[in-house]
Scaffold this motif. Sequence first.
Motif, PDB file in Angstrom:
ATOM      1  N   VAL A 134       5.215  12.813   9.435  1.00 10.11           N
ATOM      2  CA  VAL A 134       4.368  11.524   9.801  1.00 10.11           C
ATOM      3  C   VAL A 134       4.061  10.736   8.441  1.00 10.11           C
ATOM      4  N   GLY A 135       4.360   9.355   8.525  1.00  5.37           N
ATOM      5  CA  GLY A 135       3.936   8.740   7.564  1.00  5.37           C
ATOM      6  C   GLY A 135       2.850   7.742   7.872  1.00  5.37           C
ATOM      7  N   PHE A 136       1.828   7.668   7.055  1.00  9.93           N
ATOM      8  CA  PHE A 136       0.702   6.825   7.393  1.00  9.93           C
ATOM      9  C   PHE A 136       0.757   5.808   6.283  1.00  9.93           C
ATOM     10  N   ARG A 137       0.325   4.569   6.356  1.00 12.48           N
ATOM     11  CA  ARG A 137       0.034   3.449   5.338  1.00 12.48           C
ATOM     12  C   ARG A 137      -1.500   3.088   5.439  1.00 12.48           C
ATOM     13  N   ILE A 147      12.101  15.000   4.571  1.00 14.88           N
ATOM     14  CA  ILE A 147      11.720  13.785   3.686  1.00 14.88           C
ATOM     15  C   ILE A 147      12.740  12.774   3.503  1.00 14.88           C
ATOM     16  N   GLY A 148      14.026  13.305   3.108  1.00 16.36           N
ATOM     17  CA  GLY A 148      15.029  12.369   2.903  1.00 16.36           C
ATOM     18  C   GLY A 148      15.652  11.386   4.201  1.00 16.36           C
ATOM     19  N   LYS A 149      15.578  12.088   5.349  1.00 14.27           N
ATOM     20  CA  LYS A 149      15.829  11.669   6.571  1.00 14.27           C
ATOM     21  C   LYS A 149      14.816  10.388   6.839  1.00 14.27           C
ATOM     22  N   PHE A 150      13.269  10.860   6.750  1.00 12.01           N
ATOM     23  CA  PHE A 150      12.321   9.814   6.798  1.00 12.01           C
ATOM     24  C   PHE A 150      12.332   8.647   6.192  1.00 12.01           C
ATOM     25  N   LEU A 151      12.645   8.822   4.859  1.00 12.96           N
ATOM     26  CA  LEU A 151      12.613   7.689   3.785  1.00 12.96           C
ATOM     27  C   LEU A 151      13.799   6.822   4.289  1.00 12.96           C
ATOM     28  N   ASN A 152      15.114   7.328   4.686  1.00 19.58           N
ATOM     29  CA  ASN A 152      16.196   6.500   4.805  1.00 19.58           C
ATOM     30  C   ASN A 152      15.925   5.778   6.362  1.00 19.58           C
ATOM     31  N   LEU A 153      15.608   6.557   7.413  1.00 22.04           N
ATOM     32  CA  LEU A 153      15.171   5.790   8.581  1.00 22.04           C
ATOM     33  C   LEU A 153      14.373   4.657   8.483  1.00 22.04           C
ATOM     34  N   TYR A 154      13.254   4.663   7.627  1.00 17.81           N
ATOM     35  CA  TYR A 154      12.281   3.707   7.695  1.00 17.81           C
ATOM     36  C   TYR A 154      12.368   2.985   6.169  1.00 17.81           C
ATOM     37  N   SER A 155      13.588   3.137   5.634  1.00 18.53           N
ATOM     38  CA  SER A 155      13.658   2.222   4.336  1.00 18.53           C
ATOM     39  C   SER A 155      12.559   2.228   3.349  1.00 18.53           C
ATOM     40  N   ILE A 156      12.116   3.486   3.355  1.00 17.43           N
ATOM     41  CA  ILE A 156      11.021   3.736   2.215  1.00 17.43           C
ATOM     42  C   ILE A 156      11.511   4.055   1.009  1.00 17.43           C
ATOM     43  N   SER A 157      11.191   3.671  -0.293  1.00 16.22           N
ATOM     44  CA  SER A 157      11.593   4.311  -1.487  1.00 16.22           C
ATOM     45  C   SER A 157      10.571   5.376  -1.919  1.00 16.22           C
ATOM     46  N   LEU A 158      11.180   6.468  -2.540  1.00 20.90           N
ATOM     47  CA  LEU A 158      10.210   7.685  -2.831  1.00 20.90           C
ATOM     48  C   LEU A 158       9.237   7.119  -3.778  1.00 20.90           C
ATOM     49  N   MET A 191       0.777  -1.414  -0.029  1.00 19.82           N
ATOM     50  CA  MET A 191      -0.115  -0.017  -0.154  1.00 19.82           C
ATOM     51  C   MET A 191       0.927   1.183   0.080  1.00 19.82           C
ATOM     52  N   LYS A 192       0.523   2.272  -0.779  1.00 18.28           N
ATOM     53  CA  LYS A 192       1.084   3.532  -0.630  1.00 18.28           C
ATOM     54  C   LYS A 192       1.243   4.288   0.507  1.00 18.28           C
ATOM     55  N   ILE A 193       2.024   4.986   0.742  1.00 19.27           N
ATOM     56  CA  ILE A 193       2.289   5.823   2.000  1.00 19.27           C
ATOM     57  C   ILE A 193       1.656   7.387   1.616  1.00 19.27           C
ATOM     58  N   VAL A 194       1.314   8.095   2.701  1.00 18.71           N
ATOM     59  CA  VAL A 194       1.020   9.383   2.634  1.00 18.71           C
ATOM     60  C   VAL A 194       1.750  10.111   3.684  1.00 18.71           C
ATOM     61  N   LEU A 195       2.445  10.978   3.480  1.00 22.91           N
ATOM     62  CA  LEU A 195       3.366  11.842   4.304  1.00 22.91           C
ATOM     63  C   LEU A 195       2.581  13.097   4.895  1.00 22.91           C
ATOM     64  N   GLY A 196       2.539  13.559   5.965  1.00 27.79           N
ATOM     65  CA  GLY A 196       2.240  14.588   6.572  1.00 27.79           C
ATOM     66  C   GLY A 196       3.124  15.373   7.149  1.00 27.79           C
ATOM     67  N   ILE A 197       3.451  16.530   6.786  1.00 27.81           N
ATOM     68  CA  ILE A 197       4.424  17.362   6.956  1.00 27.81           C
ATOM     69  C   ILE A 197       3.855  18.821   7.754  1.00 27.81           C
ATOM     70  N   ASP A 198       4.607  19.078   8.925  1.00 28.94           N
ATOM     71  CA  ASP A 198       4.314  20.454   9.713  1.00 28.94           C
ATOM     72  C   ASP A 198       5.484  21.041   9.795  1.00 28.94           C
ATOM     73  N   ALA A 199       5.537  21.941   8.924  1.00 32.69           N
ATOM     74  CA  ALA A 199       6.773  22.972   8.690  1.00 32.69           C
ATOM     75  C   ALA A 199       6.548  24.131   9.550  1.00 32.69           C
ATOM     76  N   GLY A 200       6.862  23.967  10.810  1.00 28.76           N
ATOM     77  CA  GLY A 200       6.754  25.053  11.784  1.00 28.76           C
ATOM     78  C   GLY A 200       7.881  26.233  11.717  1.00 28.76           C
ATOM     79  N   ALA A 201       7.754  27.175  12.566  1.00 29.29           N
ATOM     80  CA  ALA A 201       8.857  28.343  12.691  1.00 29.29           C
ATOM     81  C   ALA A 201      10.026  27.809  12.897  1.00 29.29           C
ATOM     82  N   GLN A 230      11.574  14.311  13.793  1.00 27.14           N
ATOM     83  CA  GLN A 230      11.256  15.853  13.913  1.00 27.14           C
ATOM     84  C   GLN A 230      12.807  16.287  13.671  1.00 27.14           C
ATOM     85  N   VAL A 231      13.017  17.629  12.916  1.00 29.59           N
ATOM     86  CA  VAL A 231      14.103  18.163  12.515  1.00 29.59           C
ATOM     87  C   VAL A 231      14.020  19.561  12.776  1.00 29.59           C
ATOM     88  N   ASN A 232      15.244  20.202  13.124  1.00 35.37           N
ATOM     89  CA  ASN A 232      15.301  21.558  13.297  1.00 35.37           C
ATOM     90  C   ASN A 232      14.970  22.337  12.063  1.00 35.37           C
TER      91      ASN A 232
END
Length: 275
Positions: free
Chosen positions: A17-20, A43-54, A1-11, A29-31
């Motif tokens: 967060v990724g949901f399947r 995005i790059g860090k998340f995909l690498n951390l959870y071994s997910i392909s783009l 199943m495909k993954i949806v990424l939710g990104i909260d880009a704060g100040a 979370q990153v600074n």
Amino acid sequence: MKIVLGIDAGASTTKIVGFRENIKVGSIQVNAEDQLTSIYGAIGKFLNLYSISLKDVYSIVLTGVGSSFILDDIYGIKTYRVNEFDAIGYGGLYLSQKKLALVVSMGTGTAYVKACDDSMIHIGGSGVGGGTLLGLSSILLGTKDIDIINGYFKSGQLKNVDLSIGDICNEPIPSLPLDLTASNFGNILVNASKSDLSIGILNMICQTIGLLAIFYVKNDDIKDIVLTGTLSKFSVIRQIFDRLELLHNVKFIIPNDSTFATSIGAIIYYNKFFR
């Protein structure tokens, strides 16, 4: 199943967060010193951390102030934008499993959203929040390192910093316990430690956020106040809000994954209205 990424880009931080389907895959979370770079880096860090392909990412859902820097699809993936206050409300209701609540997003500043089913109303905000914690810690503690600051909290004594009702009254006042804060930083001892100062800072911030929330719901049917955002991850704040609960007829809820509530709320909104 495909993954949806939710990104909260704060100040100050970017949360992803990724949901399947309805199952959470992971979160990070990153600074966010530069929001545009932070979004792509997260995005790059998340995909690498959870071994997910783009190619496994079906959609990206952006929210937060930093989302305004993204005008096109990211990496050719269909990219949606969700109003931050909608994301805050939907995330708070989803995580707390409530149908009606005041959702408080404690980020760099603080936002208050009245959340009721499909109606999210931004009712106000405050400049007091995580940015206040870092700024005052930089001056009083000599650091902005959140891990160091968190370590200080655990051994701090408020009595060495704050002025209490008991310090100025010999007898109890109805509805005002003697250990209640009369003045934040109104009784700093010469030998107050960094731990004392740190808990004094956090107590002032949480009391301000909590009392504003209580004032917002005073003339409303809402009794549940859901706390989300970066500040909610500090376990020591529970005792501060528990104290406010005893004095006022409200319930403060800190749900699991509260730090990522807005990112999750963006995905909830996407599933309801875009999918």
